[in-house]
Scaffold this active site. Sequence first.
Site, PDB file in Angstrom:
ATOM      1  N   ARG A 120       1.642  14.536  13.821  1.00  0.00           N
ATOM      2  CA  ARG A 120       1.956  14.359  12.350  1.00  0.00           C
ATOM      3  C   ARG A 120       2.229  15.557  11.292  1.00  0.00           C
ATOM      4  NH1 ARG A 120      -0.489   8.710   9.949  1.00  0.00           N
ATOM      5  NH2 ARG A 120       1.358   8.937   8.413  1.00  0.00           N
ATOM      6  N   ARG A 157      -8.303  -0.526   4.978  1.00  0.00           N
ATOM      7  CA  ARG A 157      -7.326   0.526   4.130  1.00  0.00           C
ATOM      8  C   ARG A 157      -6.169  -0.109   3.815  1.00  0.00           C
ATOM      9  NH1 ARG A 157      -7.733   6.191   7.285  1.00  0.00           N
ATOM     10  NH2 ARG A 157      -6.296   6.509   5.341  1.00  0.00           N
ATOM     11  N   LYS A 182       0.926  -1.071  -0.025  1.00  0.00           N
ATOM     12  CA  LYS A 182      -0.225  -0.115  -0.021  1.00  0.00           C
ATOM     13  C   LYS A 182       1.000   1.346  -0.040  1.00  0.00           C
ATOM     14  CE  LYS A 182      -1.626   1.616   4.193  1.00  0.00           C
ATOM     15  NZ  LYS A 182      -1.343   2.846   4.334  1.00  0.00           N
ATOM     16  N   ASN A 183       1.866   1.361   0.934  1.00  0.00           N
ATOM     17  CA  ASN A 183       2.490   2.558   1.034  1.00  0.00           C
ATOM     18  C   ASN A 183       3.620   2.852  -0.151  1.00  0.00           C
ATOM     19  OD1 ASN A 183       1.202   3.033   3.152  1.00  0.00           O
ATOM     20  ND2 ASN A 183       2.858   2.597   4.827  1.00  0.00           N
ATOM     21  N   CYS A 225      -3.444  12.804  13.536  1.00  0.00           N
ATOM     22  CA  CYS A 225      -4.594  11.657  13.399  1.00  0.00           C
ATOM     23  C   CYS A 225      -4.230  10.648  14.630  1.00  0.00           C
ATOM     24  CB  CYS A 225      -3.898  10.996  12.164  1.00  0.00           C
ATOM     25  SG  CYS A 225      -2.392  10.168  12.487  1.00  0.00           S
TER      26      CYS A 225
HETATM   27  C1  EPZ Z   1       4.651   6.811   6.492  1.00  0.00           C
HETATM   28  O1  EPZ Z   1       3.880   8.025   7.021  1.00  0.00           O
HETATM   29  C2  EPZ Z   1       3.825   5.629   6.253  1.00  0.00           C
HETATM   30  N1  EPZ Z   1       2.551   6.082   5.571  1.00  0.00           N
HETATM   31  C3  EPZ Z   1       3.153   5.367   7.352  1.00  0.00           C
HETATM   32  O2  EPZ Z   1       2.519   4.080   7.248  1.00  0.00           O
HETATM   33  C4  EPZ Z   1       4.586   4.730   8.464  1.00  0.00           C
HETATM   34  O3  EPZ Z   1       4.150   4.757   9.723  1.00  0.00           O
HETATM   35  C5  EPZ Z   1       5.659   5.924   8.714  1.00  0.00           C
HETATM   36  O4  EPZ Z   1       5.700   6.413   7.171  1.00  0.00           O
HETATM   37  C6  EPZ Z   1       6.808   5.642   9.263  1.00  0.00           C
HETATM   38  O5  EPZ Z   1       7.517   4.557   8.646  1.00  0.00           O
HETATM   39  C7  EPZ Z   1       2.728   5.979   4.117  1.00  0.00           C
HETATM   40  O6  EPZ Z   1       3.751   5.712   3.605  1.00  0.00           O
HETATM   41  C8  EPZ Z   1       1.612   6.579   3.363  1.00  0.00           C
HETATM   42  P1  EPZ Z   1       6.965  10.114   8.366  1.00  0.00           P
HETATM   43  P2  EPZ Z   1       4.586   9.390   7.072  1.00  0.00           P
HETATM   44  O7  EPZ Z   1       7.054  11.267   7.683  1.00  0.00           O
HETATM   45  O8  EPZ Z   1       5.424   9.504   5.826  1.00  0.00           O
HETATM   46  C9  EPZ Z   1       7.420  13.306  11.750  1.00  0.00           C
HETATM   47  C10 EPZ Z   1       0.579   2.845   8.049  1.00  0.00           C
HETATM   48  O9  EPZ Z   1      -0.174   2.439   8.918  1.00  0.00           O
HETATM   49  N2  EPZ Z   1       7.327  14.354  10.734  1.00  0.00           N
HETATM   50  O10 EPZ Z   1       8.248   9.057   8.166  1.00  0.00           O
HETATM   51  O11 EPZ Z   1       3.529  10.228   7.371  1.00  0.00           O
HETATM   52  C11 EPZ Z   1       6.217  12.696  11.980  1.00  0.00           C
HETATM   53  O12 EPZ Z   1       5.098  13.289  12.738  1.00  0.00           O
HETATM   54  C12 EPZ Z   1       1.148   4.341   8.047  1.00  0.00           C
HETATM   55  O13 EPZ Z   1       0.647   2.379   6.699  1.00  0.00           O
HETATM   56  C13 EPZ Z   1       7.504  15.573  11.121  1.00  0.00           C
HETATM   57  O14 EPZ Z   1       7.782  16.235  12.405  1.00  0.00           O
HETATM   58  O15 EPZ Z   1       5.533   9.244   8.219  1.00  0.00           O
HETATM   59  C14 EPZ Z   1       6.466  11.389  12.596  1.00  0.00           C
HETATM   60  O16 EPZ Z   1       6.642  11.533  13.915  1.00  0.00           O
HETATM   61  C15 EPZ Z   1       0.911   4.890   9.273  1.00  0.00           C
HETATM   62  N3  EPZ Z   1       7.355  16.666  10.119  1.00  0.00           N
HETATM   63  C16 EPZ Z   1       7.950  11.011  11.862  1.00  0.00           C
HETATM   64  O17 EPZ Z   1       8.279  12.457  11.458  1.00  0.00           O
HETATM   65  C17 EPZ Z   1       6.869  16.385   8.693  1.00  0.00           C
HETATM   66  O18 EPZ Z   1       6.833  17.287   7.947  1.00  0.00           O
HETATM   67  C18 EPZ Z   1       7.908  10.311  10.795  1.00  0.00           C
HETATM   68  O19 EPZ Z   1       6.908  10.353  10.041  1.00  0.00           O
HETATM   69  C19 EPZ Z   1       6.777  14.788   8.596  1.00  0.00           C
HETATM   70  C20 EPZ Z   1       6.925  13.860   9.589  1.00  0.00           C
END
Ligand code: EPZ
Length: 426
Positions: free
Chosen positions: A128, A405, A22-23, A123
């Site tokens: 996030r 999902r 999915k991702n 969320c």
């Molecule tokens: C991706 O989310 C995945 N989603 C998530 O999968 C997964 O948990 C996550 O990566 C971590 O591996 C998709 O690929 C669609 P991040 P993403 O940006 O990209 C912080 C699932 O269940 N952050 O790597 O949103 C953030 O809050 C989902 O399939 C900032 O602070 O994750 C988090 O603490 C859930 N500022 C950390 O970084 C930003 O601009 C990592 O988030 C972006 C992120």
Amino acid sequence: MDKISIKGGARLYGQIPISGAKNAALPLMVASLLTDEPLILTNVPKLADVVFMAELLKSFGVNVEWTPGQKLGEGGTYRLQANRVRGSTAEYDIVRKMRASFFVLGPLVVRVGLAKVSLPGGCAIGARPVDLHLKGLQALGAAIDVAEGYVIADAPAGLAGGEVVFPMVSVGATENVLMAACLAQGRSVLVNAAGEPEIVDLGNCRMAMGAKISGLGTSRIVVDGVSKLHGASHAVLPDRIETGTYAMAVAIAGGEVELTGTTPDLVSSLLELLVLIGAEVSSTGTGIKVVRNGSRPKSVSVDTAPFPGFPTDLQAQFMALMATAEGTSRIRETIFENRFMHVPELVRVGADIKVEGDTAIVTGVGRLHGAPVMATDLRASSSLVLAGLAAEGETIVNRVYHLDRGFERLEEKLRAVGANIERQSE
Ligand code: EPZ
């Protein structure tokens, strides 16, 4: 609303086919906005989020054709063509339902010169924010304004390329900036970039479309912008989170199952732990075999971390497994600040878990006991299914739409290897 009923205690034997990720599929689909030629994606899982992304792309004028797979685990094919991109706004109602909608920001600004995308908001698993996406696009030359809940990215003369230093590893921000950098007018260097397999998959697809990218899978990605990308055909990589979830299903229920159409390197951090808890794990050439017979699993501790570390998306499922293990395990969540929503639900089925800050302390119990439980997010839902497989009696998982999902035909896959699981539609 559908529910899933599981009567625990059955061991699992046979094969489970693993679907496309999915991702990976979601950003790959968005990449269709970067070219006027067709992008053909195969091995696409049929999931609610994927269908939703197709609807979003249609609203931007992308022509979408879907051919479903036939057998269990066989992915479908999308033919996506964005001859002309129509509009540049992703509304709040769309983005709040699926955060991955935010991926359109980079591709839209570089293709159309303007993008207006709603801020996704927090969320269930954490705040996030999207600041890293915005800083990254700014470094490539986009003017960014945030007003009335929307991000407006403006680059009427296109993006120029630049150096982006991410202060922390973000999968989504790396993907957004990577997509935009492919069509920027110079070299972009992404420092402290995410190296998740889904990013490598996205980059490989872009390269098949004519992009010039090096360093994929490392923390320094270099992109030399090109003026145009062309069509391509690309197979979505196997879902490592689905792989890991079913590997743990075997570990918690016992039995012997081959996970087909996947590879051990995608989940090596988990497989190492499964060996430590007492399971046998081997590569079969067509997939991964997981065996657990005999004694209770043993407790081991783990911290979540960016790839190749232990994925946050497997943390809830691992907690369900540790809830039945012998001994005490400490599970530390380092990626998201609020990803323990499954704890009270696991406690409902008899788990002994205490949360101290970012760490859950799980003392294994001999037996879990079936109960009605409520899914709070996608991965949390799958942890409740795993708990149900090991529990005595019946577990009813409510709010199954979370599972739909991200897990394709979960109950059919588990039933095929002997689990007593069924969907109850109301
Ligand atoms: C991706 O989310 C995945 N989603 C998530 O999968 C997964 O948990 C996550 O990566 C971590 O591996 C998709 O690929 C669609 P991040 P993403 O940006 O990209 C912080 C699932 O269940 N952050 O790597 O949103 C953030 O809050 C989902 O399939 C900032 O602070 O994750 C988090 O603490 C859930 N500022 C950390 O970084 C930003 O601009 C990592 O988030 C972006 C992120």
